[in-house]
Design an enzyme around this catalytic site. Structure first.
Site, short mmCIF file in Angstrom:
data_model
loop_
_atom_site.label_atom_id
_atom_site.label_comp_id
_atom_site.label_asym_id
_atom_site.label_seq_id
_atom_site.Cartn_x
_atom_site.Cartn_y
_atom_site.Cartn_z
N ASP A 91 11.23 18.95 7.47
CA ASP A 91 11.34 19.49 6.13
C ASP A 91 10.60 18.54 5.19
O ASP A 91 10.52 17.34 5.44
CB ASP A 91 12.82 19.61 5.75
CG ASP A 91 13.02 20.58 4.61
OD1 ASP A 91 12.02 21.13 4.10
OD2 ASP A 91 14.18 20.78 4.23
N SER A 92 10.06 19.08 4.11
CA SER A 92 9.19 18.29 3.24
C SER A 92 9.94 17.34 2.32
O SER A 92 9.36 16.40 1.81
CB SER A 92 8.37 19.23 2.37
OG SER A 92 9.24 19.94 1.50
N ASP A 265 18.16 26.76 10.46
CA ASP A 265 18.73 25.44 10.70
C ASP A 265 19.97 25.30 9.84
O ASP A 265 20.08 25.95 8.80
CB ASP A 265 17.75 24.35 10.24
CG ASP A 265 17.65 24.30 8.72
OD1 ASP A 265 16.98 25.18 8.15
OD2 ASP A 265 18.27 23.42 8.10
N CYS A 303 32.76 29.07 27.67
CA CYS A 303 31.73 28.13 27.21
C CYS A 303 31.55 27.07 28.29
O CYS A 303 32.52 26.57 28.87
CB CYS A 303 32.14 27.48 25.90
SG CYS A 303 30.99 26.20 25.33
N CYS A 305 29.99 24.10 27.88
CA CYS A 305 29.60 22.80 27.30
C CYS A 305 30.43 21.67 27.91
O CYS A 305 31.44 21.91 28.58
CB CYS A 305 29.76 22.84 25.78
SG CYS A 305 31.43 22.46 25.23
N CYS A 308 34.21 21.99 26.96
CA CYS A 308 34.98 23.10 27.52
C CYS A 308 35.09 23.02 29.03
O CYS A 308 36.04 23.54 29.62
CB CYS A 308 34.36 24.43 27.11
SG CYS A 308 34.51 24.71 25.33
N HIS A 334 30.11 20.94 21.57
CA HIS A 334 30.58 22.33 21.71
C HIS A 334 30.01 23.23 20.61
O HIS A 334 29.51 24.32 20.90
CB HIS A 334 32.11 22.40 21.68
CG HIS A 334 32.57 23.80 21.52
ND1 HIS A 334 32.59 24.71 22.56
CD2 HIS A 334 32.95 24.50 20.42
CE1 HIS A 334 32.96 25.90 22.11
NE2 HIS A 334 33.19 25.79 20.82
ZN LIG Z 1 32.31 24.50 24.59
#
Ligand SMILES: [Zn+2]
Length: 371
Positions: A91-92, A265, A303, A305, A308, A334
């Site tokens: 980003d600028s 973002d 999930c 991740c 999890c 997560h």
């Molecule tokens: Zn997760």
């Protein structure tokens, strides 16, 4: 340069595609984790890759002041410095300069003067400096310095911001770039349809590699913001990537994808983690809530991740309550995985031509649990 982006599937206004950068392909729609100060807070780059991120965000404003773009360049550029070999968008600094209004000193046609958030000293940004900082950082996508107006400015101020944003973009367009660096312009105009059209037409005529929709998600109500996004996205070329700046809640992400946005973002996944909350398919869970004290389920069933796959809600709650660093890390991992998975699922739904029904079901499910 317009062949850096390929649209591979369309479903209504929503699209799936691939953005080709000097550091690999970015599958779109793409959620970009925010690594403002050359780090996605508490997350290692290898972990980011494993979570499914193709691209991360860095920030020219913060990196200009600490540690300085010259130092980063000396150490091999931002990719080498932060140990991330995927794509980086920088980003600028326009958003930081103009959103921290109490630090803003003066804006003129040449640039903007403000007080640095680091030591309060007066500093000046110009389009040329913003381009130079990003060239030295060596990001794959450099953003133009723009004027991001808050939601409550007068129409005259908004019009002036649009005028200067175009003039600045024109000055930045042909400045030296890092090898393979793409440059995106940012449309302004807030919720004003006429000014948004003017800003978009002027910037599209300058032929950038991609376009961001700026100046939304700055404190206005959601419905008018989504409506403005529909109009703003439609004003941009079909064959160029479109980036909505600063949206990252599950509903917001899906609504802007539906309107033809390819990239976004937000600090939300890591910021939410710092408040002890988890994003899940059933809505947001505040782990501080006593009802999780004996809950042996993972944060989100299904999930994969690192949190999890091994830990219970009860354990993460314990870590959060004891302010253990691992609690923050697990929630960050997560939450990032949740958003990256959500966007990957959106991409698959677009490819199947079922995006709208899939989105409605996902949103219904997320709202159901919060009621
Ligand atoms: Zn997760």
């Amino acid at each position: 340069m317009s062949d850096s982006f390929t649209v591979t599937a369309r479903d209504g206004a929503a699209r799936a595609g691939v953005l080709h950068t000097a550091h690999g392909e970015v599958r779109t729609p793409a959620f970009m984790p925010v690594g403002t100060k050359a780090t996605v807070k508490s997350v290692d780059p290898d972990e980011l890759r494993a979570l499914g991120a193709d691209i991360v965000l860095g920030n020219a404003y913060h990196l200009h002041f600490r540690p300085g773009e010259e130092l980063v360049a000396e150490l091999g550029g931002l990719h080498a410095f932060m140990g991330w070999d995927g794509a980086i968008l920088t980003d600028s600094g326009g958003f930081q300069v103009f959103s921290l209004r109490d630090t803003l000193l003066a804006t003129d046609d040449d640039g903007v003067t403000f007080r640095s958030v680091y030591d309060g000293s007066p500093e000046r940004f110009t389009p040329e400096l913003a381009a130079r900082v990003q060239e030295l950082l060596g990001s794959d996508i450099a953003m133009c310095l723009d004027i991001c107006s808050p939601a409550d400015v007068s129409r005259a101020e908004l019009e002036e911001a649009v005028r200067r944003t175009t003039a600045w973009a024109e000055r930045q367009r042909d400045l030296t770039r890092a090898p393979g660096q793409l440059r995106f312009a940012i449309t302004q105009g807030g919720l004003d349809a006429e000014l948004r059209r003017r800003s978009s037409e002027e910037l599209v005529a300058l032929d950038f590699d991609g376009y961001a929709i700026g100046g939304l998600s700055v404190g206005e109500h959601r419905e008018p913001m989504f409506e403005a996004t529909t109009g703003a996205a439609a004003l941009l070329p079909e064959e160029k990537p479109r980036y909505f700046m600063g949206i990252g809640d599950p509903e917001g992400v899906l609504e802007v994808i539906a309107r033809g946005v390819d990239m976004f973002d937000c600090v939300l996944p890591t910021r939410t983690a710092r408040t002890g909350s988890a994003l899940t398919r059933e809505g947001r869970l505040n782990l501080r809530n006593a009802r999780f004290a004996r809950d042996d389920r993972p944060l989100d069933e299904g999930c994969a991740c690192p949190a999890c796959s091994r830990f219970s809600r009860a354990y993460v709650r314990h870590l959060v309550n004891q302010q253990e660093i691992l609690g923050l890390r697990l929630l960050s991992l997560h939450n990032l995985r949740f958003l990256l998975d959500l966007v990957a699922a959106a991409r698959r739904a677009i490819e199947r031509g079922e995006f709208l029904s899939w989105k409605d079901e996902a949103l219904r499910r997320a709202k159901g649990a919060n009621d």
